[in-house]
Scaffold this motif. Structure first.
Motif, short mmCIF file in Angstrom:
data_model
loop_
_atom_site.label_atom_id
_atom_site.label_comp_id
_atom_site.label_asym_id
_atom_site.label_seq_id
_atom_site.Cartn_x
_atom_site.Cartn_y
_atom_site.Cartn_z
N UNK A 83 50.70 -16.60 2.15
CA UNK A 83 50.63 -15.28 1.52
C UNK A 83 49.20 -14.77 1.63
N UNK A 84 49.04 -13.56 2.16
CA UNK A 84 47.73 -12.94 2.31
C UNK A 84 47.74 -11.60 1.58
N UNK A 85 46.79 -11.40 0.69
CA UNK A 85 46.70 -10.14 -0.03
C UNK A 85 45.27 -9.62 -0.01
N UNK A 86 45.15 -8.31 0.16
CA UNK A 86 43.88 -7.62 -0.02
C UNK A 86 43.94 -6.94 -1.38
N UNK A 87 43.03 -7.32 -2.27
CA UNK A 87 43.11 -6.88 -3.65
C UNK A 87 41.86 -6.11 -4.06
N UNK A 88 42.07 -5.11 -4.90
CA UNK A 88 40.97 -4.30 -5.42
C UNK A 88 41.13 -4.19 -6.93
N UNK A 89 40.14 -3.59 -7.56
CA UNK A 89 40.24 -3.28 -8.98
C UNK A 89 40.45 -4.50 -9.85
N UNK A 90 41.37 -4.36 -10.82
CA UNK A 90 41.59 -5.41 -11.81
C UNK A 90 42.09 -6.70 -11.18
N UNK A 91 42.94 -6.59 -10.15
CA UNK A 91 43.45 -7.79 -9.51
C UNK A 91 42.33 -8.55 -8.80
N UNK A 92 41.42 -7.83 -8.15
CA UNK A 92 40.29 -8.48 -7.49
C UNK A 92 39.40 -9.18 -8.52
N UNK A 93 39.13 -8.50 -9.64
CA UNK A 93 38.31 -9.12 -10.69
C UNK A 93 39.00 -10.35 -11.26
N UNK A 94 40.32 -10.30 -11.37
CA UNK A 94 41.06 -11.45 -11.89
C UNK A 94 40.96 -12.64 -10.95
N UNK A 95 41.03 -12.38 -9.66
CA UNK A 95 40.89 -13.46 -8.67
C UNK A 95 39.51 -14.08 -8.77
N UNK A 96 38.47 -13.26 -8.80
CA UNK A 96 37.10 -13.76 -8.87
C UNK A 96 36.89 -14.60 -10.12
N UNK A 97 37.49 -14.16 -11.21
CA UNK A 97 37.32 -14.84 -12.49
C UNK A 97 38.17 -16.11 -12.60
N UNK A 98 39.38 -16.10 -12.02
CA UNK A 98 40.36 -17.15 -12.31
C UNK A 98 40.51 -18.21 -11.24
N UNK A 99 40.19 -17.90 -9.99
CA UNK A 99 40.46 -18.81 -8.88
C UNK A 99 39.15 -19.35 -8.32
N UNK A 100 39.04 -20.65 -8.28
CA UNK A 100 37.85 -21.27 -7.69
C UNK A 100 37.81 -20.97 -6.20
N UNK A 101 36.67 -20.48 -5.74
CA UNK A 101 36.52 -20.17 -4.32
C UNK A 101 36.03 -21.40 -3.58
N UNK A 102 36.78 -21.80 -2.56
CA UNK A 102 36.39 -22.93 -1.72
C UNK A 102 36.12 -22.41 -0.33
N UNK A 103 34.93 -22.65 0.18
CA UNK A 103 34.56 -22.18 1.51
C UNK A 103 34.95 -23.24 2.54
N UNK A 104 35.52 -22.79 3.63
CA UNK A 104 35.95 -23.73 4.65
C UNK A 104 37.40 -24.13 4.49
N UNK A 105 37.85 -25.13 5.25
CA UNK A 105 39.28 -25.46 5.28
C UNK A 105 39.81 -26.15 4.04
#
Length: 242
Positions: A195-217
């Motif tokens: 699943x690939x989503x491009x998110x803006x606004x509140x959904x983007x802020x929710x992703x940044x706040x809630x999902x740990x970002x892992x760089x790489x594979x």
């Protein structure tokens, strides 16, 4: 138009428009690009994988969608001239010499040639296999861009945007790290394995706040959705051209 869609639209270099001597690229025009893609890697990582380096007409250089540096107009001009010299006479998909290599990545190098045109050259197994498989000009262009990418990583600051790319890949793991974040719309029952989503606004802020970002594979954090499926999930900031 995104950088990816621009790549798909470009034909043989001979058909590209030549820039007038006094022409300047628009501030959001991609003027140079280096990207590794394909190869034997899982679909989720292919979906999240950003350009190694991308440079815009206003001087913004972004490495790995993670670090940014502002180049001077003189730097941008010198870079474009150098890359045109190396890439102008190359076919869009040059044929390598030597034995066949399997499951390698393809290197795409791009340079602005006027208007909204990005001329690209995509070379399979350009790096990582030793020997001279392509003309020196391709390796020289690659070094120019990888050197700039290293400079951006070393001297630049963190890249941020108000839009994100979220990638969720269905996992065979049975145990999740956490439930699917309640602030983010979860996958629908009939969604595909990636699943690939491009998110803006509140959904983007929710992703940044809630999902740990892992760089790489990975490994990426695991979330269980309301249908009982486990997804490995990560995200990155979207580039201006995406």
């Amino acid at each position: 138009m995104t950088a990816v869609s621009m790549l798909a639209a470009i034909g043989h270099p001979a058909a590209a428009e030549a820039a007038r001597p006094d022409e300047r690229p628009g501030s959001r025009q991609v003027v140079a690009l280096l990207r590794e893609w394909g190869g034997y890697i899982r679909p989720g990582f292919k979906a999240i994988n950003p350009p190694e380096i991308i440079i815009y007409g206003n001087g913004l250089a972004v490495a790995d969608a993670d670090r940014r540096l502002r180049l001077t107009s003189a730097d941008v001009g010198a870079l474009v001239r150098s890359l045109r010299k190396d890439l102008d006479d190359q076919p869009r998909t040059p044929t390598p010499s030597g034995p066949r290599v399997y499951d390698a990545t393809t290197t795409t190098l791009g340079v602005w040639t006027g208007g909204s045109t990005l001329r690209t050259v995509s070379a399979y197994a350009l790096q990582g296999f030793g020997g001279k498989r392509y003309p020196d000009a391709l390796y020289r262009a690659q070094r120019t861009l990888t050197t700039l990418a290293d400079r951006v990583r070393r001297e630049g600051s963190a890249y941020r945007a108000d839009r994100v790319r979220l990638v969720a890949e269905l996992s065979s793991e049975r145990k999740a790290d956490a439930p699917w974040p309640s602030a983010i719309r979860e996958p629908a029952k009939g969604d595909t394995d990636v699943l690939v989503r491009k998110l803006t606004g509140r959904q983007a802020k929710a992703v940044i706040r809630s999902v740990k970002r892992v760089k790489g594979p990975g490994p990426w954090p695991l979330y269980r959705d309301g249908h009982g499926r486990v997804y490995s999930v990560t995200w990155r900031f979207l580039l201006p051209s995406e």
